[in-house]
Design a protein around this motif. Structure first.
Motif, PDB file in Angstrom:
ATOM      1  N   LEU A  71      37.867   2.204  -7.808  1.00 27.84           N
ATOM      2  CA  LEU A  71      37.920   2.189  -6.355  1.00 27.84           C
ATOM      3  C   LEU A  71      39.278   2.722  -5.918  1.00 27.84           C
ATOM      4  N   PRO A  72      39.377   3.250  -4.700  1.00 28.84           N
ATOM      5  CA  PRO A  72      40.702   3.646  -4.223  1.00 28.84           C
ATOM      6  C   PRO A  72      41.589   2.416  -4.063  1.00 28.84           C
ATOM      7  N   VAL A  87      40.690   9.952  -2.166  1.00 33.47           N
ATOM      8  CA  VAL A  87      40.009  10.378  -3.382  1.00 33.47           C
ATOM      9  C   VAL A  87      39.743  11.874  -3.296  1.00 33.47           C
ATOM     10  N   GLU A  88      40.257  12.618  -4.248  1.00 35.78           N
ATOM     11  CA  GLU A  88      39.974  14.048  -4.335  1.00 35.78           C
ATOM     12  C   GLU A  88      38.602  14.208  -4.980  1.00 35.78           C
ATOM     13  N   THR A  89      37.659  14.781  -4.245  1.00 38.45           N
ATOM     14  CA  THR A  89      36.280  14.840  -4.730  1.00 38.45           C
ATOM     15  C   THR A  89      35.986  16.150  -5.453  1.00 38.45           C
ATOM     16  N   GLY A  90      34.954  16.098  -6.305  1.00 37.62           N
ATOM     17  CA  GLY A  90      34.527  17.258  -7.078  1.00 37.62           C
ATOM     18  C   GLY A  90      33.024  17.226  -7.265  1.00 37.62           C
ATOM     19  N   ALA A  91      32.568  17.803  -8.346  1.00 44.79           N
ATOM     20  CA  ALA A  91      31.126  17.913  -8.610  1.00 44.79           C
ATOM     21  C   ALA A  91      30.583  16.626  -9.212  1.00 44.79           C
ATOM     22  N   LEU A 201      31.782   8.353  -4.362  1.00 48.32           N
ATOM     23  CA  LEU A 201      32.569   9.583  -4.354  1.00 48.32           C
ATOM     24  C   LEU A 201      32.739  10.085  -5.784  1.00 48.32           C
ATOM     25  N   TRP A 202      32.301  11.320  -6.009  1.00 51.94           N
ATOM     26  CA  TRP A 202      32.411  11.944  -7.326  1.00 51.94           C
ATOM     27  C   TRP A 202      33.779  12.603  -7.402  1.00 51.94           C
ATOM     28  N   ARG A 209      34.375   7.036  -7.786  1.00 52.85           N
ATOM     29  CA  ARG A 209      34.992   5.926  -7.048  1.00 52.85           C
ATOM     30  C   ARG A 209      34.002   5.413  -6.018  1.00 52.85           C
ATOM     31  N   LEU A 210      34.009   4.114  -5.805  1.00 56.11           N
ATOM     32  CA  LEU A 210      33.174   3.492  -4.796  1.00 56.11           C
ATOM     33  C   LEU A 210      34.028   3.100  -3.600  1.00 56.11           C
ATOM     34  N   ILE A 211      33.516   3.339  -2.410  1.00 60.95           N
ATOM     35  CA  ILE A 211      34.265   3.036  -1.189  1.00 60.95           C
ATOM     36  C   ILE A 211      33.399   2.179  -0.263  1.00 60.95           C
ATOM     37  N   ASP A 212      34.004   1.690   0.805  1.00 62.04           N
ATOM     38  CA  ASP A 212      33.332   1.010   1.917  1.00 62.04           C
ATOM     39  C   ASP A 212      32.376  -0.100   1.475  1.00 62.04           C
ATOM     40  N   PRO A 213      32.814  -1.052   0.694  1.00 61.58           N
ATOM     41  CA  PRO A 213      31.891  -2.103   0.250  1.00 61.58           C
ATOM     42  C   PRO A 213      31.582  -3.118   1.349  1.00 61.58           C
ATOM     43  N   ALA A 214      30.447  -3.771   1.178  1.00 61.94           N
ATOM     44  CA  ALA A 214      30.127  -5.007   1.905  1.00 61.94           C
ATOM     45  C   ALA A 214      29.965  -6.061   0.818  1.00 61.94           C
ATOM     46  N   ALA A 215      31.019  -6.297   0.071  1.00 61.49           N
ATOM     47  CA  ALA A 215      30.962  -7.037  -1.188  1.00 61.49           C
ATOM     48  C   ALA A 215      30.575  -8.495  -0.964  1.00 61.49           C
ATOM     49  N   HIS A 216      29.723  -8.996  -1.876  1.00 65.61           N
ATOM     50  CA  HIS A 216      29.304 -10.394  -1.840  1.00 65.61           C
ATOM     51  C   HIS A 216      28.549 -10.699  -3.125  1.00 65.61           C
TER      52      HIS A 216
END
Length: 289
Positions: A71-72, A87-91, A201-202, A209-216
């Protein structure tokens, strides 16, 4: 601080790092990018609701604490603002997809004290997107899922006129039958909670990387069902790698609709349109098993 504060000032205030000369905040929808001395480029995000930024920061830290998914890094947060590494994204590659599957299995296996457990340090009353999401602990997934993830959004969808009472009755039938539809008992999993493709995000470095969670705390199949909901590159590779790392329970494919009810009802409340029809289709799928 208020949402009118300049993002560059926010980044400096919350991180303690100087904004580099010539750095120009840019972005939209409450997002801006700022370059900080000694850190690099960060994303400055304005929360959509009071304390939503703090809730997201707590979720990111909690997921990172499992030492499973990437994660960031959270550089700073308060009730109104969140600052994280850009996060710098790619393929999207098959290899990264398989790695994501293994990482998700490890994240879910990290566990939580209860279904509905909120991230430590964050508010129990959190958000999924712009929708409120109450985290109330429960020890049995079927009852908890019905009471805290399906029925609240179903009632609001009906109240807003986004879903008719006949369709709502079909969803209520699913809730009534949840104990028999839910599959084998599983311990509470540590969930990202809003794992649609836009929050995957690739990275340019070949890692996700995973972003914007609604973690629970929830059921592991819910994260996987949400990945399928709006499509995800190389999804079969993700799921196969997950299954090899921690085998999925028999019949899980037939329960995808059951687990998609929650996000589809959230979308029905937020956006209306065709999401109500998709929620009804998911309910029918759940009843077929």
């Amino acid at each position: 601080m208020t949402g009118a504060e300049d993002p560059a000032d926010v980044a400096a205030r919350l991180t303690g790092h100087r904004v580099l000369p010539g750095s120009v905040p840019r972005g939209a929808s409450g997002l801006a990018e700022v370059t900080l001395d000694g850190v690099g480029t960060v994303v400055v995000k304005r929360g959509s609701d009071p304390r939503s930024a703090r809730a997201e920061a707590a979720g990111l830290r909690w997921l990172a604490g499992a030492d499973a998914v990437r994660l960031p890094e959270v550089r700073g947060a308060d009730d109104d603002w969140l600052v994280v590494d850009r996060v710098e994204t790619g393929a999207a590659t098959p290899e990264a997809a398989e790695e994501l599957g293994r990482e998700l299995a490890a994240l879910h296996a990290a566990g939580v004290p209860a279904f509905g457990a909120p991230p430590p340090g964050g508010p129990a009353d959190a958000w999924i997107g712009r929708a409120p999401m109450a985290n109330r602990p429960g020890d049995r997934w079927p009852r908890w899922y019905a009471e805290h993830r399906v029925l609240p959004y179903l009632r609001e969808a009906v109240d807003r006129g986004a879903m008719g009472t006949g369709d709502a009755a079909l969803v209520e039938r699913v809730c009534d039958r949840l104990p028999e539809l839910a599959g084998p008992d599983r311990p509470p999993a540590r969930l990202h909670g809003d794992l649609w493709n836009g929050n995957v995000l690739w990275g340019a470095d070949g890692h996700v990387r995973l972003i914007d969670p609604a973690a629970h705390g929830g059921h592991r199949e819910t994260d996987l069902a949400m990945l399928r909901l709006f499509g995800c590159p190389h999804l079969d590779r993700v799921l196969d790698a997950y299954d090899r790392a921690d085998p999925l329970d028999d019949g899980w494919r037939g329960r995808v609709g059951l687990h998609q009810l929650f996000p589809l009802l959230v979308h029905t409340v937020l956006f209306g349109g065709g999401y109500a029809a998709q929620a009804v289709a998911a309910a029918r799928s759940a009843l077929r098993g």
